[in-house]
Design an enzyme around this catalytic site. Structure first.
Site: not given
Ligand code: RIB
Ligand code: CA
Length: 307
Positions: A10, A237
């Site tokens: 995303d 992340h």
């Molecule tokens: O919590 C972190 C995640 O949430 C990552 O994948 C960030 O891009 C959002 O989608």
């Molecule tokens: Ca993400």
């Protein structure tokens, strides 16, 4: 032989860095990108995937997926990534087009034609993969593994205990955990072990001229939001998760029982990780617990500076 990976995402600031990392790595072949709502609407995340596909010359098919979660009304709009999902950074408009198949059909077709060699990596809400599992009963015969950036064995981000990708569609997580496909969860508890300190951030960005200015701008926005939320330094992340995919030797993990809260209460979307030694519950998920910081940060710096 290269490992074959389909990335469901995303984009997304941290998705962008994860994709840069993936496409630079000679040990893997990225088969396709599939997109899902999450950091922005699926229209926007798909547009962003096309932007990245062109800008970094990934040259893979991009398949659009789910606009909303399986069941509950969508309540959680990310402000972390800004209205355009890319930290308000304007990349050149894409010329490539979305491929004419739904994400869940692409996941099934790509898995089936390979026969258990395909890793499905999810960097956003889990809806597309859940739909593929629900739509195709035999998907489990063909997918080698699902690796998830999502959930947490400790604290959350979207909610006190809920991580955003799982909170966005807890039922989808439940479908995946019950799918009998090997699942690895790289949750916030693991990605947070890679958080760079202010000092490390300064070092990496001291010579920012080596980094694409649009990426610098995007990560400046991202770090700013983390600061606004009271966190020092920066954690990326999705990139940390990609590092686990590329270098599993940097991670420690345990096979455990994991469940997810689907009742709409304050725990909604929480992943419940059963660490009891005497637990008799089915161990359905490999839970990553730590990621080695030093090699990861070096790898991240290389990714940012050698594009
Ligand atoms: O919590 C972190 C995640 O949430 C990552 O994948 C960030 O891009 C959002 O989608
Ligand atoms: Ca993400």
């Amino acid at each position: 032989m290269k490992r074959e990976i389909l990335i469901d995402c995303d984009p997304g600031i941290d998705d962008t860095i994860a994709l840069m990392m993936a496409f630079k790595d000679p040990s893997i072949e990225v088969i396709a990108l599939t997109t899902v709502f999450g950091n922005a609407s699926v229209e926007i995340t798909t547009h962003n995937a096309l932007i990245l596909n062109d800008y970094f010359k990934f040259n893979v098919p991009v398949y659009k997926g789910a606009a909303i979660p399986l069941f509950h009304p969508r309540k959680y709009q990310s402000i972390v990534h800004g209205p355009n999902g890319m930290g308000n950074v304007d990349f050149p408009a894409p010329t490539s087009k979305v491929s004419p198949k739904y994400a869940w059909d692409a996941i099934y077709d790509e898995a089936k034609k390979r026969g258990k060699t395909l890793t499905v990596l999810t960097l956003g809400p889990l809806t597309n993969v859940a739909i593929a599992i629900l739509r195709y009963e035999d998907l489990k015969e063909y997918v080698k593994e699902i690796i998830i950036m999502g959930g947490s064995a400790t604290k959350g981000n979207a909610k006190p205990f809920g991580e955003s990708n799982v909170v966005n569609d807890p039922y989808a997580m439940q479908v995946i955990l019950n799918s009998q496909i090997p699942v690895t969860m790289v949750g916030l508890n693991a990605t947070e072990t890679t958080r760079m300190t202010e000092e490390e951030h300064k070092q990496i960005f001291a010579d920012a001229s080596k980094i694409d200015p649009l990426i610098v701008k995007m990560l400046t926005h991202y770090k700013g939001v983390q600061g606004m939320y009271g966190d020092n330094g920066m954690v990326i992340h999705d990139a940390a998760t990609m590092a686990v995919v590329l270098h599993p030797e940097w991670a420690t993990s345990r096979l455990l029982h994991v469940d997810v809260e689907t009742i709409q209460n304050s725990m909604y979307g929480r992943t419940i990780v059963d660490i009891r030694k005497h637990s008799k519950l089915i161990k359905n998920c490999t839970v990553v617990e730590t990621i080695e910081r030093a090699p990861y940060l070096k790898h991240l710096e290389k990714t940012l500076k050698e594009n």
